[in-house]
Scaffold this motif. Structure first.
Motif, PDB file in Angstrom:
ATOM      1  N   MET A 158       0.833  -1.208   0.000  1.00 23.12           N
ATOM      2  CA  MET A 158       0.000   0.000   0.000  1.00 23.12           C
ATOM      3  C   MET A 158       0.869   1.260   0.000  1.00 23.12           C
ATOM      4  O   MET A 158       0.529   2.259  -0.629  1.00 23.12           O
ATOM      5  CB  MET A 158      -0.940   0.018   1.208  1.00 23.12           C
ATOM      6  CG  MET A 158      -2.171  -0.836   1.027  1.00 23.12           C
ATOM      7  SD  MET A 158      -3.105  -0.442  -0.463  1.00 23.12           S
ATOM      8  CE  MET A 158      -3.764   1.142  -0.044  1.00 23.12           C
ATOM      9  N   HIS A 159       1.996   1.223   0.705  1.00 17.87           N
ATOM     10  CA  HIS A 159       2.911   2.362   0.724  1.00 17.87           C
ATOM     11  C   HIS A 159       3.474   2.606  -0.677  1.00 17.87           C
ATOM     12  O   HIS A 159       3.576   3.753  -1.131  1.00 17.87           O
ATOM     13  CB  HIS A 159       4.051   2.146   1.713  1.00 17.87           C
ATOM     14  CG  HIS A 159       3.624   2.142   3.135  1.00 17.87           C
ATOM     15  ND1 HIS A 159       4.279   1.407   4.096  1.00 17.87           N
ATOM     16  CD2 HIS A 159       2.615   2.777   3.778  1.00 17.87           C
ATOM     17  CE1 HIS A 159       3.702   1.586   5.260  1.00 17.87           C
ATOM     18  NE2 HIS A 159       2.677   2.423   5.092  1.00 17.87           N
ATOM     19  N   LEU A 160       3.855   1.526  -1.357  1.00 15.59           N
ATOM     20  CA  LEU A 160       4.404   1.666  -2.705  1.00 15.59           C
ATOM     21  C   LEU A 160       3.372   2.226  -3.670  1.00 15.59           C
ATOM     22  O   LEU A 160       3.690   3.072  -4.515  1.00 15.59           O
ATOM     23  CB  LEU A 160       4.927   0.315  -3.210  1.00 15.59           C
ATOM     24  CG  LEU A 160       6.149  -0.236  -2.467  1.00 15.59           C
ATOM     25  CD1 LEU A 160       6.484  -1.630  -2.967  1.00 15.59           C
ATOM     26  CD2 LEU A 160       7.323   0.681  -2.624  1.00 15.59           C
ATOM     27  N   LEU A 161       2.125   1.775  -3.563  1.00 15.85           N
ATOM     28  CA  LEU A 161       1.065   2.303  -4.426  1.00 15.85           C
ATOM     29  C   LEU A 161       0.809   3.783  -4.153  1.00 15.85           C
ATOM     30  O   LEU A 161       0.594   4.568  -5.074  1.00 15.85           O
ATOM     31  CB  LEU A 161      -0.221   1.501  -4.239  1.00 15.85           C
ATOM     32  CG  LEU A 161      -0.219   0.092  -4.827  1.00 15.85           C
ATOM     33  CD1 LEU A 161      -1.504  -0.640  -4.459  1.00 15.85           C
ATOM     34  CD2 LEU A 161      -0.056   0.157  -6.328  1.00 15.85           C
ATOM     35  N   LEU A 162       0.842   4.168  -2.897  1.00 22.28           N
ATOM     36  CA  LEU A 162       0.647   5.571  -2.533  1.00 22.28           C
ATOM     37  C   LEU A 162       1.783   6.437  -3.086  1.00 22.28           C
ATOM     38  O   LEU A 162       1.535   7.503  -3.661  1.00 22.28           O
ATOM     39  CB  LEU A 162       0.560   5.717  -1.009  1.00 22.28           C
ATOM     40  CG  LEU A 162       0.327   7.126  -0.486  1.00 22.28           C
ATOM     41  CD1 LEU A 162      -1.049   7.622  -0.920  1.00 22.28           C
ATOM     42  CD2 LEU A 162       0.445   7.150   1.014  1.00 22.28           C
ATOM     43  N   ILE A 163       3.024   5.970  -2.966  1.00 19.60           N
ATOM     44  CA  ILE A 163       4.177   6.715  -3.500  1.00 19.60           C
ATOM     45  C   ILE A 163       4.068   6.832  -5.012  1.00 19.60           C
ATOM     46  O   ILE A 163       4.288   7.909  -5.588  1.00 19.60           O
ATOM     47  CB  ILE A 163       5.495   6.030  -3.084  1.00 19.60           C
ATOM     48  CG1 ILE A 163       5.696   6.171  -1.577  1.00 19.60           C
ATOM     49  CG2 ILE A 163       6.677   6.615  -3.844  1.00 19.60           C
ATOM     50  CD1 ILE A 163       6.835   5.348  -1.024  1.00 19.60           C
ATOM     51  N   LEU A 164       3.704   5.741  -5.690  1.00 20.39           N
ATOM     52  CA  LEU A 164       3.552   5.764  -7.141  1.00 20.39           C
ATOM     53  C   LEU A 164       2.454   6.746  -7.561  1.00 20.39           C
ATOM     54  O   LEU A 164       2.616   7.489  -8.523  1.00 20.39           O
ATOM     55  CB  LEU A 164       3.240   4.359  -7.663  1.00 20.39           C
ATOM     56  CG  LEU A 164       3.055   4.229  -9.167  1.00 20.39           C
ATOM     57  CD1 LEU A 164       4.356   4.572  -9.884  1.00 20.39           C
ATOM     58  CD2 LEU A 164       2.593   2.843  -9.526  1.00 20.39           C
ATOM     59  N   ILE A 173       0.951  11.951  -9.956  1.00 20.07           N
ATOM     60  CA  ILE A 173       0.237  13.234  -9.890  1.00 20.07           C
ATOM     61  C   ILE A 173       1.198  14.405 -10.084  1.00 20.07           C
ATOM     62  O   ILE A 173       0.918  15.361 -10.796  1.00 20.07           O
ATOM     63  CB  ILE A 173      -0.522  13.359  -8.555  1.00 20.07           C
ATOM     64  CG1 ILE A 173      -1.702  12.391  -8.536  1.00 20.07           C
ATOM     65  CG2 ILE A 173      -1.006  14.792  -8.331  1.00 20.07           C
ATOM     66  CD1 ILE A 173      -2.373  12.274  -7.180  1.00 20.07           C
ATOM     67  N   ILE A 174       2.372  14.320  -9.459  1.00 22.39           N
ATOM     68  CA  ILE A 174       3.335  15.426  -9.533  1.00 22.39           C
ATOM     69  C   ILE A 174       3.915  15.559 -10.942  1.00 22.39           C
ATOM     70  O   ILE A 174       3.952  16.647 -11.504  1.00 22.39           O
ATOM     71  CB  ILE A 174       4.465  15.232  -8.496  1.00 22.39           C
ATOM     72  CG1 ILE A 174       3.906  15.399  -7.085  1.00 22.39           C
ATOM     73  CG2 ILE A 174       5.605  16.213  -8.739  1.00 22.39           C
ATOM     74  CD1 ILE A 174       4.905  15.084  -5.997  1.00 22.39           C
ATOM     75  N   PHE A 175       4.396  14.474 -11.516  1.00 26.86           N
ATOM     76  CA  PHE A 175       5.100  14.550 -12.796  1.00 26.86           C
ATOM     77  C   PHE A 175       4.207  14.347 -14.007  1.00 26.86           C
ATOM     78  O   PHE A 175       4.526  14.819 -15.090  1.00 26.86           O
ATOM     79  CB  PHE A 175       6.249  13.537 -12.836  1.00 26.86           C
ATOM     80  CG  PHE A 175       7.357  13.854 -11.873  1.00 26.86           C
ATOM     81  CD1 PHE A 175       8.172  14.939 -12.082  1.00 26.86           C
ATOM     82  CD2 PHE A 175       7.564  13.065 -10.764  1.00 26.86           C
ATOM     83  CE1 PHE A 175       9.204  15.241 -11.202  1.00 26.86           C
ATOM     84  CE2 PHE A 175       8.590  13.350  -9.880  1.00 26.86           C
ATOM     85  CZ  PHE A 175       9.398  14.441 -10.089  1.00 26.86           C
ATOM     86  N   GLY A 176       3.135  13.604 -13.883  1.00 23.95           N
ATOM     87  CA  GLY A 176       2.279  13.315 -15.033  1.00 23.95           C
ATOM     88  C   GLY A 176       2.823  12.141 -15.819  1.00 23.95           C
ATOM     89  O   GLY A 176       4.020  11.821 -15.746  1.00 23.95           O
ATOM     90  N   PRO A 177       1.981  11.475 -16.594  1.00 25.14           N
ATOM     91  CA  PRO A 177       2.417  10.259 -17.304  1.00 25.14           C
ATOM     92  C   PRO A 177       3.455  10.525 -18.396  1.00 25.14           C
ATOM     93  O   PRO A 177       4.356   9.723 -18.603  1.00 25.14           O
ATOM     94  CB  PRO A 177       1.123   9.703 -17.899  1.00 25.14           C
ATOM     95  CG  PRO A 177       0.127  10.797 -17.842  1.00 25.14           C
ATOM     96  CD  PRO A 177       0.567  11.747 -16.784  1.00 25.14           C
ATOM     97  N   GLY A 178       3.370  11.642 -19.099  1.00 28.52           N
ATOM     98  CA  GLY A 178       4.339  11.929 -20.166  1.00 28.52           C
ATOM     99  C   GLY A 178       5.727  12.193 -19.619  1.00 28.52           C
ATOM    100  O   GLY A 178       6.734  11.668 -20.115  1.00 28.52           O
ATOM    101  N   LYS A 179       5.808  13.017 -18.590  1.00 28.42           N
ATOM    102  CA  LYS A 179       7.108  13.349 -17.998  1.00 28.42           C
ATOM    103  C   LYS A 179       7.688  12.127 -17.294  1.00 28.42           C
ATOM    104  O   LYS A 179       8.909  11.930 -17.284  1.00 28.42           O
ATOM    105  CB  LYS A 179       6.919  14.499 -17.009  1.00 28.42           C
ATOM    106  CG  LYS A 179       8.159  14.986 -16.375  1.00 28.42           C
ATOM    107  CD  LYS A 179       8.461  16.375 -16.804  1.00 28.42           C
ATOM    108  CE  LYS A 179       9.698  16.829 -16.079  1.00 28.42           C
ATOM    109  NZ  LYS A 179      10.147  18.100 -16.491  1.00 28.42           N
ATOM    110  N   LEU A 180       6.827  11.292 -16.714  1.00 30.18           N
ATOM    111  CA  LEU A 180       7.295  10.086 -16.030  1.00 30.18           C
ATOM    112  C   LEU A 180       7.957   9.128 -17.017  1.00 30.18           C
ATOM    113  O   LEU A 180       8.978   8.515 -16.699  1.00 30.18           O
ATOM    114  CB  LEU A 180       6.120   9.407 -15.326  1.00 30.18           C
ATOM    115  CG  LEU A 180       6.451   8.424 -14.221  1.00 30.18           C
ATOM    116  CD1 LEU A 180       7.275   9.086 -13.140  1.00 30.18           C
ATOM    117  CD2 LEU A 180       5.189   7.853 -13.626  1.00 30.18           C
ATOM    118  N   ALA A 181       7.414   9.014 -18.226  1.00 31.54           N
ATOM    119  CA  ALA A 181       8.022   8.158 -19.254  1.00 31.54           C
ATOM    120  C   ALA A 181       9.395   8.702 -19.654  1.00 31.54           C
ATOM    121  O   ALA A 181      10.348   7.934 -19.842  1.00 31.54           O
ATOM    122  CB  ALA A 181       7.123   8.065 -20.467  1.00 31.54           C
TER     123      ALA A 181
END
Length: 82
Positions: free
Chosen positions: A9-15, A20-28
């Motif tokens: 649950m901690h890992l899912l919360l961090i992910l 949310i902070i970086f967005g899917p495009g920037k995360l890639a």
């Protein structure tokens, strides 16, 4: 259930927060850049290893072992005639 620091649950919360902070495009892009830097680091380490081995091989002098004392003393005396 799990008593470790990073529970599922901690890992899912961090992910979720990172997404949310970086967005899917920037995360890639971050993942791509991270993978490229790891590959570059491995290549540099292999190059350094090869360079270090060649330097060590070149630094070793070709030295012959010193002759033993008994052999040099016998060679120094002239041969006696019978």
């Amino acid at each position: 259930m799990f008593s470790g620091l990073l529970q599922p649950m901690h890992l899912l919360l961090i992910l979720g927060v990172v997404l949310i902070i970086f967005g899917p495009g920037k995360l890639a892009n971050i993942g791509h850049d991270l993978g490229k830097s790891v590959r570059d680091f491995k290549a540099a380490m292999e190059e350094h290893h090869v360079t270090t081995e060649s330097i060590e091989a070149a630094a070793k002098p070709d030295v012959q072992p010193a002759p033993r004392a008994m052999e040099t003393a016998a060679e120094a005396r002239p041969a006696e005639k019978a």
